[in-house]
Design an enzyme around this catalytic site. Structure first.
Site, PDB file in Angstrom:
ATOM      1  N   ASP A  39       0.830  -1.205   0.000  1.00  0.00           N
ATOM      2  CA  ASP A  39       0.000   0.000   0.000  1.00  0.00           C
ATOM      3  C   ASP A  39       0.862   1.252   0.000  1.00  0.00           C
ATOM      4  OD1 ASP A  39       0.975  -0.458   2.556  1.00  0.00           O
ATOM      5  OD2 ASP A  39      -0.970  -0.725   3.486  1.00  0.00           O
ATOM      6  N   ASP A  86      -7.820  -2.572  14.170  1.00  0.00           N
ATOM      7  CA  ASP A  86      -9.210  -2.774  13.735  1.00  0.00           C
ATOM      8  C   ASP A  86      -9.331  -3.954  12.769  1.00  0.00           C
ATOM      9  OD1 ASP A  86      -8.005  -1.762  11.463  1.00  0.00           O
ATOM     10  OD2 ASP A  86      -9.337  -0.031  11.238  1.00  0.00           O
ATOM     11  N   HIS A  98      -7.518  -4.491  10.056  1.00  0.00           N
ATOM     12  CA  HIS A  98      -7.215  -4.267   8.641  1.00  0.00           C
ATOM     13  C   HIS A  98      -5.939  -5.001   8.235  1.00  0.00           C
ATOM     14  CE1 HIS A  98      -4.932  -0.345   9.771  1.00  0.00           C
ATOM     15  NE2 HIS A  98      -4.035  -1.129   9.249  1.00  0.00           N
ATOM     16  N   GLU A 153      -9.653  -1.430   5.188  1.00  0.00           N
ATOM     17  CA  GLU A 153     -10.330  -1.081   6.439  1.00  0.00           C
ATOM     18  C   GLU A 153     -11.622  -1.883   6.590  1.00  0.00           C
ATOM     19  OE1 GLU A 153      -8.706   0.459   8.486  1.00  0.00           O
ATOM     20  OE2 GLU A 153      -8.041   2.466   7.934  1.00  0.00           O
TER      21      GLU A 153
HETATM   22  C1  GLP Z   1      -0.477   0.178   8.633  1.00  0.00           C
HETATM   23  C2  GLP Z   1      -0.121  -0.642   7.389  1.00  0.00           C
HETATM   24  C3  GLP Z   1      -0.445  -2.103   7.585  1.00  0.00           C
HETATM   25  C4  GLP Z   1       0.084  -2.584   8.920  1.00  0.00           C
HETATM   26  C5  GLP Z   1      -0.563  -1.821  10.043  1.00  0.00           C
HETATM   27  C6  GLP Z   1      -0.109  -2.261  11.419  1.00  0.00           C
HETATM   28  O1  GLP Z   1      -1.754   0.634   8.684  1.00  0.00           O
HETATM   29  N1  GLP Z   1      -0.769  -0.159   6.220  1.00  0.00           N
HETATM   30  O2  GLP Z   1       0.116  -2.849   6.515  1.00  0.00           O
HETATM   31  O3  GLP Z   1      -0.157  -3.957   9.070  1.00  0.00           O
HETATM   32  O4  GLP Z   1      -0.205  -0.457   9.863  1.00  0.00           O
HETATM   33  O5  GLP Z   1       1.099  -1.643  11.750  1.00  0.00           O
HETATM   34  P1  GLP Z   1       1.992  -1.973  12.988  1.00  0.00           P
HETATM   35  O6  GLP Z   1       2.710  -3.228  12.645  1.00  0.00           O
HETATM   36  O7  GLP Z   1       2.925  -0.816  13.097  1.00  0.00           O
HETATM   37  O8  GLP Z   1       1.101  -2.110  14.150  1.00  0.00           O
END
Ligand code: GLP
Length: 261
Positions: free
Chosen positions: A67, A136, A138, A143
């Site tokens: 992304d 959440d 995702h 989302e």
């Molecule tokens: C972002 C990314 C996701 C990731 C999520 C969790 O929103 N787009 O790909 O999995 O964060 O991040 P973290 O590992 O820092 O909790």
């Protein structure tokens, strides 16, 4: 879905690196799916160590990102292409020209999404996709409410995701973009092997839903239950709400040593 509960996030990172190393030995030109966020950092650090020790080389591999934020200028340190360069590309020996993401600066974002889908398909698809999970539920930036069949497209980030990610923007939630381009859930489900890493108590509910909840667009990660080859690597805090935790532990402990991920 294989669930592995490690005592520390470090150990989970090493297991993920083992899966990648095993793939690269078998197929040096493998296509990796790389993720941003803090969860995969231990994997990239571990891969960096193994590359430095010459035990593995990503020189022939390719990588696609999940992304990208819309509109962050090229030089912005939180642009995901910059993050992946700093956290992954610079630590291993992959060719930087072989690492790409959706173009969040394109004048025509819808076309940029189609171009990205085509690029993944032309590379032969993703062999191993690294994933984190949002609080959440995702995956990538899909989302709650995302179609479980979605493809790469523009999404609006939820307030919760923007608050969660504000820590990367000096704590300023207003600096977090409102829109992103993200591989869809349908796109992610086409990867041949998915390795999801999660650590910490804040992820425990999302992890419980992912592994044990009903498949629902309200918890996008639950779509992974439909995939035949998913490995979920957790620390004990992220696993703390799993109802069948002791069964997963017993299963992993009893796994024959010759059987990899
Ligand atoms: C972002 C990314 C996701 C990731 C999520 C969790 O929103 N787009 O790909 O999995 O964060 O991040 P973290 O590992 O820092 O909790």
């Amino acid at each position: 879905m294989e669930v592995v509960i490690s005592s520390t996030p470090d150990e989970a990172g090493k297991l993920a690196a083992d899966a990648i190393e095993e793939l690269i030995r078998r197929r040096p030109e493998a296509v990796l799916g790389v993720a941003t966020g803090s969860s995969p950092l231990l994997i990239y650090d571990e891969l960096g160590r193994r590359v430095a020790e010459d035990s593995v080389s990503l020189a022939k591999a390719r990588a696609f990102m999940l992304d990208e934020y819309v509109g962050l200028p090229e030089e912005h340190p939180q642009r995901y292409l910059s993050v992946i360069r700093d956290e992954f590309v610079d630590k291993v020996d992959v060719d930087p020209a072989q690492v790409s993401g959706p173009d969040g600066l394109a004048a025509d974002l819808a076309t940029a999404c189609e171009v990205y889908e085509r690029a993944i398909a032309e590379a032969g698809g993703i062999d191993l996709q690294i994933l984190g999970i949002g609080t959440d539920g995702h995956i990538a930036f899909n989302e709650p409410g995302s179609s479980l069949a979605s493809r790469t497209r523009i999404k609006t980030l939820t307030g919760q995701t923007r608050r969660d990610n504000a820590r990367f923007f000096g704590g300023n939630v207003d600096a977090v973009p409102r829109h992103c381009l993200t591989q869809g859930i349908g796109t992610i489900l086409e990867a041949r092997h998915i390795v999801l890493v999660a650590s910490g108590r804040r992820k425990a509910e999302a992890v419980h839903q992912l592994v044990e909840g009903p498949v629902s667009a309200m918890w996008p990660a639950t779509a992974l239950q439909l995939h035949p080859h998913v490995t979920v690597l957790l620390d004990t805090a992220a696993a703390s709400r799993l109802q069948l935790a002791s069964y997963y532990i017993e299963t992993f402990q009893g796994k024959p040593s010759w059987q990899g991920f």
